[in-house]
Scaffold this motif. Structure first.
Motif, PDB file in Angstrom:
ATOM      1  N   ARG A 252       0.821  -1.208   0.000  1.00  0.00           N
ATOM      2  CA  ARG A 252       0.000   0.000   0.000  1.00  0.00           C
ATOM      3  C   ARG A 252       0.864   1.272   0.000  1.00  0.00           C
ATOM      4  NH1 ARG A 252      -5.520   0.749   2.571  1.00  0.00           N
ATOM      5  NH2 ARG A 252      -5.818   2.975   2.419  1.00  0.00           N
TER       6      ARG A 252
ATOM      7  N   ARG B 173       2.229   1.956  -3.339  1.00  0.00           N
ATOM      8  CA  ARG B 173       1.221   2.484  -4.267  1.00  0.00           C
ATOM      9  C   ARG B 173       1.095   3.992  -4.116  1.00  0.00           C
ATOM     10  NH1 ARG B 173      -3.848  -1.257  -3.604  1.00  0.00           N
ATOM     11  NH2 ARG B 173      -2.876  -1.705  -1.642  1.00  0.00           N
ATOM     12  N   TRP B 174       1.210   4.521  -2.885  1.00  0.00           N
ATOM     13  CA  TRP B 174       1.200   5.975  -2.702  1.00  0.00           C
ATOM     14  C   TRP B 174       2.449   6.604  -3.312  1.00  0.00           C
ATOM     15  CZ3 TRP B 174      -2.699   8.937  -2.007  1.00  0.00           C
ATOM     16  CH2 TRP B 174      -3.830   8.450  -1.372  1.00  0.00           C
TER      17      TRP B 174
ATOM     18  N   THR C  78       1.788   6.805  -6.924  1.00  0.00           N
ATOM     19  CA  THR C  78       0.874   7.920  -7.187  1.00  0.00           C
ATOM     20  C   THR C  78       1.649   9.239  -7.210  1.00  0.00           C
ATOM     21  OG1 THR C  78      -0.958   6.742  -6.154  1.00  0.00           O
ATOM     22  CG2 THR C  78      -1.178   9.133  -6.351  1.00  0.00           C
ATOM     23  N   SER C  79       2.551   9.415  -6.265  1.00  0.00           N
ATOM     24  CA  SER C  79       3.348  10.650  -6.203  1.00  0.00           C
ATOM     25  C   SER C  79       4.244  10.797  -7.419  1.00  0.00           C
ATOM     26  CB  SER C  79       4.198  10.664  -4.935  1.00  0.00           C
ATOM     27  OG  SER C  79       3.388  10.575  -3.799  1.00  0.00           O
TER      28      SER C  79
ATOM     29  N   LEU D   1      -0.192   5.719 -12.061  1.00  0.00           N
ATOM     30  CA  LEU D   1      -1.437   5.938 -11.327  1.00  0.00           C
ATOM     31  C   LEU D   1      -2.354   4.726 -11.452  1.00  0.00           C
ATOM     32  CD1 LEU D   1      -2.270   9.682 -12.143  1.00  0.00           C
ATOM     33  CD2 LEU D   1      -1.319   8.752 -10.037  1.00  0.00           C
TER      34      LEU D   1
ATOM     35  N   SER E 173      -1.166   1.998  -9.296  1.00  0.00           N
ATOM     36  CA  SER E 173      -1.410   2.280  -7.880  1.00  0.00           C
ATOM     37  C   SER E 173      -2.888   2.127  -7.521  1.00  0.00           C
ATOM     38  CB  SER E 173      -0.935   3.691  -7.520  1.00  0.00           C
ATOM     39  OG  SER E 173      -1.782   4.661  -8.101  1.00  0.00           O
ATOM     40  N   ARG E 174      -3.690   1.825  -8.516  1.00  0.00           N
ATOM     41  CA  ARG E 174      -5.141   1.606  -8.330  1.00  0.00           C
ATOM     42  C   ARG E 174      -5.834   2.830  -7.745  1.00  0.00           C
ATOM     43  NH1 ARG E 174      -3.404  -3.493  -5.472  1.00  0.00           N
ATOM     44  NH2 ARG E 174      -2.736  -4.831  -7.159  1.00  0.00           N
ATOM     45  N   ILE E 175      -5.458   3.994  -8.233  1.00  0.00           N
ATOM     46  CA  ILE E 175      -6.044   5.246  -7.741  1.00  0.00           C
ATOM     47  C   ILE E 175      -7.501   5.354  -8.197  1.00  0.00           C
ATOM     48  CG2 ILE E 175      -5.259   6.592  -9.732  1.00  0.00           C
ATOM     49  CD1 ILE E 175      -4.777   8.905  -7.810  1.00  0.00           C
TER      50      ILE E 175
ATOM     51  N   LEU F  54      -9.834  10.717  -6.989  1.00  0.00           N
ATOM     52  CA  LEU F  54      -8.514  11.289  -6.713  1.00  0.00           C
ATOM     53  C   LEU F  54      -7.758  11.595  -7.999  1.00  0.00           C
ATOM     54  CD1 LEU F  54      -7.231   9.146  -3.703  1.00  0.00           C
ATOM     55  CD2 LEU F  54      -8.024  11.513  -3.687  1.00  0.00           C
ATOM     56  N   PHE F  55      -8.023  10.814  -9.039  1.00  0.00           N
ATOM     57  CA  PHE F  55      -7.340  11.006 -10.318  1.00  0.00           C
ATOM     58  C   PHE F  55      -7.614  12.394 -10.891  1.00  0.00           C
ATOM     59  CE2 PHE F  55      -7.883  11.046 -14.922  1.00  0.00           C
ATOM     60  CZ  PHE F  55      -6.579  10.831 -15.316  1.00  0.00           C
TER      61      PHE F  55
ATOM     62  N   ILE G 297      -5.761  15.318  -9.105  1.00  0.00           N
ATOM     63  CA  ILE G 297      -4.314  15.144  -9.291  1.00  0.00           C
ATOM     64  C   ILE G 297      -3.923  15.516 -10.714  1.00  0.00           C
ATOM     65  CG2 ILE G 297      -2.474  13.404  -9.493  1.00  0.00           C
ATOM     66  CD1 ILE G 297      -3.696  12.047  -7.015  1.00  0.00           C
TER      67      ILE G 297
END
Length: 181
Positions: A122, A125-126, A129-130, A149, A152-154, A158-159, A162
């Motif tokens: 997890r 995955r963040w 995302t970053s 992304l 990371s299963r965003i 949130l997509f 971002i």
């Protein structure tokens, strides 16, 4: 088949960068931007949409830089960011699987099980995302950032912010650089 696909894409990228350089050197981009006049908002949106794809990033950067140095930069960045969000959403929605497959294929070339295990964590995955968000903000094509992304299963909720925020930042920086030159 995947090797052909990657080679074809690499060739298209090279041609795109070459075309962007030629368009800027010949003054065509500046001339086209001069023709936009009051339609610079529409031009910013369209250039922003093209800012997202690996195949059109280079010409879009040239256009956005020229627009940002000619018209109000904040407006160009906001409207261009909105266009980029639309472009990213289309890529993310329809091509997410292909992008992830391309990245997955490249990862299999490393033969590393450690990388694949990291993708399950997890916290990692963040991190993805970053990094994906930073790639979206950069002049690099968004597909790699979108792939990260996607990996990371965003969620979509949130997509959207971002993508918009980091595209606006990226376009703003491009405009600032264009103004400095």
């Amino acid at each position: 088949q995947m090797k052909k696909h990657l080679f074809r894409d690499a060739c298209i990228i090279v041609v795109s960068v070459f075309l962007a350089i030629v368009l800027v050197r010949m003054g065509i981009v500046h001339t086209l931007v001069g023709f936009t006049g009051d339609a610079y908002i529409l031009a910013s949106f369209v250039a922003g949409a093209f800012f997202t794809s690996v195949f059109t990033t280079a010409p879009a950067i040239a256009v956005l830089g020229s627009l940002g140095s000619t018209y109000p930069l904040f407006v160009v960045a906001l409207v261009g960011g909105l266009g980029a969000l639309v472009g990213d959403a289309v890529i993310f929605r329809f091509f997410k699987k292909n992008i992830s497959q391309d990245v997955g294929y490249i990862l299999t070339l490393t033969h590393s099980q450690k990388i694949q295990k990291l993708l399950e964590l997890r916290m990692f995955r963040w991190f993805l995302t970053s990094i994906g968000a930073l790639i979206i903000a950069s002049p690099l094509p968004d597909e790699l950032g979108l792939a990260l992304l996607g990996m990371s299963r965003i969620p979509l909720k949130l997509f959207v912010p971002i993508s918009f925020t980091f595209n606006v930042l990226g376009i703003y920086v491009i405009g600032m650089i264009a103004r400095a030159l």
